[in-house]
Enzyme design. Structure first.
Site, PDB file in Angstrom:
ATOM      1  N   VAL A 230      -4.197  13.471  16.745  1.00  0.00           N
ATOM      2  CA  VAL A 230      -3.310  13.258  17.887  1.00  0.00           C
ATOM      3  C   VAL A 230      -1.908  13.725  17.503  1.00  0.00           C
ATOM      4  O   VAL A 230      -1.382  13.351  16.448  1.00  0.00           O
ATOM      5  CB  VAL A 230      -3.306  11.779  18.312  1.00  0.00           C
TER       6      VAL A 230
ATOM      7  N   HIS B  22       0.562  -1.501   0.970  1.00  0.00           N
ATOM      8  CA  HIS B  22       0.754  -2.571   1.956  1.00  0.00           C
ATOM      9  C   HIS B  22       1.878  -2.235   2.935  1.00  0.00           C
ATOM     10  O   HIS B  22       2.553  -3.129   3.432  1.00  0.00           O
ATOM     11  CB  HIS B  22       1.069  -3.890   1.251  1.00  0.00           C
TER      12      HIS B  22
ATOM     13  N   HIS C  93      -2.042  -9.322   0.276  1.00  0.00           N
ATOM     14  CA  HIS C  93      -2.509  -8.006   0.674  1.00  0.00           C
ATOM     15  C   HIS C  93      -2.681  -7.979   2.195  1.00  0.00           C
ATOM     16  O   HIS C  93      -3.018  -8.990   2.816  1.00  0.00           O
ATOM     17  CB  HIS C  93      -3.800  -7.678  -0.062  1.00  0.00           C
TER      18      HIS C  93
END
Length: 615
Positions: free
Chosen positions: A268, A550, A594
């Site tokens: 996209v 993260h 996490h």
């Protein structure tokens, strides 16, 4: 690398032979990837009710839940490909970072971190494929502390407190850990399997034993009342194999839901927005070198992650006005897209040698019998089922100002060192961290292919903030990423304290049973400092900085009066209708752990919000 290739080849041979002998394997189920893949043979219609961009944990969950409504037609567009055999093997996370499953991003030159890495830039992996970062991460399942989410709600995000979100965490889960199956804090029957890895090293037992010597309990860290202590890792694994977002939420429902179309290798390039009504009506994407447009009758949902979602918004005219105008992009909505980047920096080079063999992992030794290893893996046993890291510890440092019960450092226990991580002397892990050969050779020679273990101290609540920006209006150019690690507050002092506490832990009787000793070659650039002093550890972590994959918070969720917000508490983009973001980029602040578990939760919550608004 040669040994690892042999291992994978042997596993593949065994799996291909499954039809002739798998009946004797009891509960063994052949991976779905060796059956016909229904995601590869679907048409692309010119119009859908919902278009979802990105098949990571957030997008996979949204696609699953929205397709539960048979009248809705759902299109999920993913830039990468479907997962294969290597993605099932929990121990291959670092290897997969050198494949097309990784966007392979790098930070800009950092002012206070990554100083000893190649080009003074941190490598920053991000998953690309059906499953997103769950394809290349270790899939450690930690929700964070209840205080994390309560602070979101207190900042004006109604419906995002811990009590509001607990049902969404549990909705995804199918807890398989025996002692937790009756816990009120865990879910049963959800698509996502949560288990311990079948393999556990002997030195991991010493890690758990050491907790008592520092007056910490063994805990279920996903219990909101026991966030400080040590534990085995809860992971998204089943039968010794990794369970990705695609496997859990897409492949099984896609077999029976004709209203869900998942299109791989579809990049996209922008969201289509009517300039008069400021309403999203579709997306432009490229597949097979052909640019196409598909329309959304109801909404476009961005779930492309903390780097790609802000990049897409900015390419579509949503972002800081001065930045968009600089690149010749017409401004649709002037928002602080790309600001507020947060991450958990860590130090992954604390290695401790031991004087006993067979207690830790050395890949060179373990891969000597690849056929037996492969058979064991297929049966869900043996070292091939390790997650690489085995334990977590949550501790408070002297700098902690959070409420009691909220830790500020996470220990990640690894039954190996940077020198013994791979059969070729750690080259895979060190390259995934962007450590140059001269630095590695100077520091880690003593631990190369010897029995050792590591603790990686991770800063849980950094005060520093980074940024994501465009290189240009060309969608094929990678975004500009500035991490800005250790540039604010007490971040550096806190992680240094975590390092010192980890060194002290190695001196407990539990670890001294194996004669654990810290390797003490100084890191180049820090030789002038006294080894083990606070200035030395500060220099060390600034030179060999590691991020934990993260990344979050770049499309901040907030109430209308918060001018730094990009989406409202219903995840709608300010100033543009029929456009939402549902991934970790909406987090106002990073959670203490996490982020894959919060990513699944955000997908569950976001899907429910969409259903409420349209049903």
């Amino acid at each position: 690398m040669r040994d690892f290739s042999v291992f994978l080849a042997c596993v593949l041979v065994q799996v291909i032979q499954l039809p002739s002998w798998s009946q004797g394997l009891g509960n063994f189920e052949p991976p779905v990837f060796f059956r016909e893949d229904p995601l590869n043979f679907l048409p692309i219609f010119p119009e859908y009710d919902f278009i979802i961009v990105g098949a990571g944990p957030g997008g996979s969950v949204v696609a699953n839940r929205l397709s539960e409504i048979p009248e809705w037609k759902i299109l999920l567009l993913e830039a990468g490909q479907a997962e294969g055999l290597p993605n099932l093997i929990t121990a291959t996370a670092h290897y997969l970072q050198f494949t097309n499953y990784n966007w392979n991003y790098r930070t800009e030159v950092e002012p206070a971190a990554c100083m000893g890495l190649v080009g003074r830039r941190c490598a920053w992996p991000a998953g690309k494929g059906v499953g997103g970062s769950s394809l290349i991460n270790n899939n450690i399942y930690t929700r964070g502390n209840p205080d994390d989410f309560d602070r979101w709600a207190q900042a004006g995000n109604e419906g995002w407190s811990y009590n509001d979100l607990l049902p969404y965490f549990k909705k995804s889960e199918n807890i398989g850990i025996k002692e937790l199956k009756n816990s009120t804090w865990h879910g049963r029957g959800g698509p996502l399997s949560i288990n311990y890895a079948p393999f556990k090293s002997r030195v991991m037992d010493r890690f758990l034993e050491s907790a008592a010597e520092v007056n910490l309990p063994l805990v279920d860290y996903n219990n909101p009342y026991s966030n400080i202590g040590f534990s085995r890792i809860q992971g998204t694994v089943r039968g010794g194999r990794k369970v990705s977002a695609g496997e859990a939420f897409l492949r099984r429902p896609s077999n029976s839901r004709p209203n869900l179309h998942v299109v791989q290798m579809a990049r996209v390039t922008r969201v289509l927005i009517d300039p008069k009504t400021k309403s999203a009506y579709g997306v432009e994407f490229v597949k097979n070198r052909r640019t196409r447009i598909v329309r959304a009758r109801k909404e476009v949902v961005l779930s492309a992650g903390a780097f790609n979602s802000p990049q897409l918004l900015m390419l579509s005219g949503i972002g800081p006005a001065e930045h968009l105008q600089k690149h010749g992009i017409e401004v649709v909505s002037d928002l602080r897209v790309g600001d507020n980047l947060q991450e958990h920096p860590a130090f992954a080079t604390l290695g401790f040698a031991v004087n006993e063999t067979g207690v830790a992992l050395i890949s060179q030794r373990l891969l000597r019998d690849p056929i037996n290893t492969s058979v064991q893996w297929l049966l869900g046993t043996g070292w091939g089922t390790t997650m690489g890291c085995e334990g977590l510890g949550y501790v408070r440092t002297k700098y902690n100002t959070f409420p009691p019960g909220v830790p500020d450092i996470e220990y990640i226990f690894v039954p190996a060192s940077l020198g013994s991580e791979a059969g070729d002397g750690g080259s895979i892990l060190r390259k995934s961290m962007n450590i140059p050969d001269e630095v590695y050779n100077a520091v880690f020679t003593d631990l190369m292919n010897v029995e050792a273990w590591s603790i990686w101290p991770m800063l849980m609540y950094p005060e520093s903030r980074g940024q994501v920006r465009l290189q240009s209006k060309n969608p094929w150019r990678a975004p500009v990423i500035r991490a800005n690690f250790f540039t604010r507050g007490k971040d550096l002092a806190t992680i240094v304290e975590g390092i010192k506490m980890a060194v002290d832990l190695a001196g407990t009787q539990a670890f001294q049973r194996y004669g654990s000793r810290l390797q003490i070659r100084p890191i180049p650039g820090c030789e002038h400092l006294i080894y083990g002093s606070d200035p030395y550890w500060a220099c060390a972590v600034q030179h060999l900085t590691m991020q934990m994959h993260h990344q979050c918070c770049t499309n901040k969720m907030g109430p209308p009066w918060d001018r730094s917000s990009v989406v409202n508490p219903r995840l709608q983009v300010y100033g543009v209708s029929r456009l939402r973001v549902v991934d970790c980029s909406i987090m106002p602040t990073i959670t203490g752990g996490h982020t894959v578990a919060p990513a699944y939760m955000i997908g569950e919550k976001g899907a429910d919000i969409i259903k409420q608004d349209w049903l």
